[in-house]
Enzyme design. Structure first.
Site, PDB file in Angstrom:
ATOM      1  CG  ASP A   1      70.304   9.777 -44.037  1.00 28.69           C
ATOM      2  OD1 ASP A   1      69.969   8.509 -44.294  1.00 28.69           O
ATOM      3  OD2 ASP A   1      69.781  10.642 -43.942  1.00 28.69           O
TER       4      ASP A   1
ATOM      5  CG  ASP B   1      59.755   2.457 -49.088  1.00 27.59           C
ATOM      6  OD1 ASP B   1      60.794   1.941 -49.068  1.00 27.59           O
ATOM      7  OD2 ASP B   1      60.541   3.854 -48.930  1.00 27.59           O
TER       8      ASP B   1
ATOM      9  CG  ASP C   1      68.532   5.686 -41.866  1.00 28.27           C
ATOM     10  OD1 ASP C   1      68.985   6.913 -41.189  1.00 28.27           O
ATOM     11  OD2 ASP C   1      67.775   6.018 -42.695  1.00 28.27           O
TER      12      ASP C   1
HETATM   13  P1  ATP Z   1      67.260   8.540 -49.061  1.00 31.49           P
HETATM   14  O1  ATP Z   1      68.442   8.916 -49.467  1.00 31.49           O
HETATM   15  O2  ATP Z   1      66.500   9.303 -49.784  1.00 31.49           O
HETATM   16  O3  ATP Z   1      67.602   9.235 -47.215  1.00 31.49           O
HETATM   17  P2  ATP Z   1      66.319   6.188 -48.118  1.00 31.49           P
HETATM   18  O4  ATP Z   1      65.795   4.937 -48.170  1.00 31.49           O
HETATM   19  O5  ATP Z   1      67.575   5.538 -46.807  1.00 31.49           O
HETATM   20  O6  ATP Z   1      66.050   7.065 -49.104  1.00 31.49           O
HETATM   21  P3  ATP Z   1      64.841   7.445 -45.552  1.00 31.49           P
HETATM   22  O7  ATP Z   1      63.629   8.215 -45.668  1.00 31.49           O
HETATM   23  O8  ATP Z   1      66.211   7.704 -45.519  1.00 31.49           O
HETATM   24  O9  ATP Z   1      65.151   7.108 -47.237  1.00 31.49           O
HETATM   25  O10 ATP Z   1      64.274   5.602 -44.818  1.00 31.49           O
HETATM   26  C1  ATP Z   1      64.500   4.836 -44.439  1.00 31.49           C
HETATM   27  C2  ATP Z   1      64.490   3.506 -44.693  1.00 31.49           C
HETATM   28  O11 ATP Z   1      63.061   3.137 -43.691  1.00 31.49           O
HETATM   29  C3  ATP Z   1      63.721   3.059 -45.959  1.00 31.49           C
HETATM   30  O12 ATP Z   1      64.843   2.694 -47.242  1.00 31.49           O
HETATM   31  C4  ATP Z   1      62.669   2.569 -45.666  1.00 31.49           C
HETATM   32  O13 ATP Z   1      63.256   1.298 -45.502  1.00 31.49           O
HETATM   33  C5  ATP Z   1      62.092   3.350 -44.410  1.00 31.49           C
HETATM   34  N1  ATP Z   1      60.892   4.183 -44.995  1.00 31.49           N
HETATM   35  C6  ATP Z   1      61.633   5.330 -44.779  1.00 31.49           C
HETATM   36  N2  ATP Z   1      59.936   5.870 -44.677  1.00 31.49           N
HETATM   37  C7  ATP Z   1      59.451   4.467 -44.601  1.00 31.49           C
HETATM   38  C8  ATP Z   1      57.811   4.428 -45.493  1.00 31.49           C
HETATM   39  N3  ATP Z   1      57.351   5.665 -45.759  1.00 31.49           N
HETATM   40  N4  ATP Z   1      57.599   3.180 -45.560  1.00 31.49           N
HETATM   41  C9  ATP Z   1      58.178   2.174 -45.535  1.00 31.49           C
HETATM   42  N5  ATP Z   1      59.061   1.798 -45.124  1.00 31.49           N
HETATM   43  C10 ATP Z   1      59.356   3.457 -45.346  1.00 31.49           C
HETATM   44 MG    MG Z   2      68.011   7.669 -45.629  1.00 35.19          MG
END
Ligand code: ATP
Ligand code: MG
Length: 449
Positions: A68, A147, A70
């Protein structure tokens, strides 16, 4: 338009970012969804900052397809809403804007600052867990609350550059997953980051930085404080993200599986654990294969596999105390599900399916001639049959039954199927003639999932 001031009175260290210009990186707009581009451009044209951030930038740099997109911006949630008709503000812990384009939702988050204890009092628990996270800031505040370094890259729609405050691009090139800041503090703020660490390391094939890894066994207990509803969401990401089998192995290896499925974890460590392990791995392999082929999956099925041997043990002990096998299974299912959902809040619509999959095993295991056709009409037949196959594959003595059903289902002609059932009957205890005569011949409906 910068309308917000960082709240912290402490002067934070503000390192300059490394900027990777358009020709210094491989992120191309070609691979960003039209919806995400639309949101980025509309924010930009309205005078706001707009960045693609997080997993999408990471995945694009790695040449992977993002799950997705963001977006991070300096526009406040209300200002975002004013720009888009198809926009909803969501979230209690922090307010986010969701802009919807058909099936696709673009999440737009206003830059936020880390809490350093504010006028409303501490936003953390005694253990340092973050409860509120809704103080707005600037991009160089925002980056600190992300994170991992590889998740903290911002793709700037204004000039197509990548803004990297934390050395994320270098870590990404080195295949290194590293927490931003001090691991102890970051895991205490949000223990789910431990699960995320193992998930990303597995999915990306990255190695965990030594400090990021080292803190996990020390702090894993903290995961017990996480709300069961959040753990359900995490469980889906861990086991249904396409790398379930390997993620499971990593969770077991680093001792985090216990906080998700304590009963299963204990069984896996016992001498009888071998069969449970084989079944779980078979279920995860099949889930991974289905994800790869874009076939539908349900957590109810995985739940069934993850808990089956725990339920069987419980049922066996009930039977040892005189319960019938049917009662024992039903009661054991209820008991184990009740215990498990106190850890992971699996919605009832799924646990009901799990129960049905288990409940059908006895019937499928010993197919009775006169109920064969009826069984295939059960809405959960297909899932229960798939589950029986996995059990057989995992070494349970249900091979003959699995083979019977496979043959039956792959036999197109009614007459041939009838023959299979009759063969079955011949090998059964003699069935009453009346039952034989009453048997109706109907076309088999396609079995549901
Ligand atoms: P995915 O491929 O699983 O979507 P993602 O890195 O995009 O991986 P998301 O859960 O969609 O993960 O979160 C988007 C962003 O928000 C992350 O890349 C990170 O920068 C931040 N983030 C999400 N959850 C946390 C957390 N628990 N603590 C700190 N930052 C977070
Ligand atoms: Mg994501």
């Amino acid at each position: 338009m910068k309308s917000v001031e960082p709240v912290s009175k402490v002067v934070p260290v503000r390192p300059l970012p490394r900027i990777y210009t358009r020709d210094e990186h491989t992120v191309s707009r070609k691979f960003v969804s039209d919806a995400a581009l639309k949101v980025l451009y509309r924010l930009h044209n309205a005078g706001y900052q707009a960045y693609l951030v997080g997993g999408s930038v990471r995945d694009l740099l790695l040449g992977r397809e993002p799950k997705d997109f963001d977006i991070a911006t300096d526009a406040l949630p209300e200002q975002v809403r004013e720009l888009f008709r198809n926009c909803r503000l969501i979230g209690r812990r922090f307010r986010l804007a969701h802009v919807q384009f058909g099936q696709e939702i673009i999440e737009v988050a206003t830059f936020r600052a880390q809490h350093v204890g504010d006028a409303e009092g501490s936003a953390m628990t005694d253990e340092g867990r973050i409860l509120r996270d809704n103080v707005y800031g600037t991009i160089d505040d925002d980056v600190w609350r992300r994170d991992f370094t590889v998740n903290s890259l911002y793709y700037n729609i204004a000039d197509f550059s990548i803004v990297d405050y934390m050395g994320g691009v270098e870590d990404l090139r080195a295949g290194q997953l590293r927490l931003i800041g001090e691991p102890d503090k970051r895991y205490r703020e949000d223990p789910v980051r431990m699960l995320r660490a193992l998930r990303f390391a597995t999915k990306l094939g990255f190695s965990l930085d030594a400090e990021t890894l080292e803190a996990i066994p020390r702090l894993r207990q903290l995961l017990e404080a996480i709300a069961p509803a959040r753990l359900f969401d995490e469980m889906l990401k861990l086991f249904q993200g396409g790398d379930g089998r390997q993620t499971f192995a990593a969770l077991r290896h680093h001792g985090l599986f216990h906080c998700l499925f304590p009963l299963t974890d204990e069984l896996l460590d016992s001498p009888e654990g071998e069969f449970a392990q084989a079944l779980i791995e078979a279920a995860l392999d099949s889930t991974d294969a289905r994800v790869a082929e874009n076939k539908p999956i349900t957590p109810a099925f995985l739940f069934a596999a993850l808990l089956w041997h725990v339920v069987e043990e419980e049922a066996a002990s009930l039977m040892a105390n005189g319960a019938s096998s049917l009662d024992a299974l039903a009661l054991a299912s209820d008991t184990i599900i009740a215990k498990q959902i106190s850890r992971i809040a699996m919605p009832r619509r799924f646990t009901n399916v799990t129960r049905e999959i288990w409940g059908l095993q006895a019937r499928l295991q010993k197919p009775a001639a006169r109920r064969v056709e009826k069984s295939t009409e059960h809405p959960r037949f297909r899932a229960a049959y798939d589950f029986l196959l996995l059990r057989s594959q995992a070494g349970e003595p249900v091979e003959d039954a699995a083979e019977f059903w496979t043959r039956y289902l792959s036999t197109p002609s009614d007459d041939d199927r009838e023959q299979l059932v009759e063969n079955l009957q011949a090998s059964d205890a003699p069935a009453p003639d009346a039952a034989k005569r009453r048997r109706r011949r109907r076309r088999r409906k396609p079995a549901g999932e």
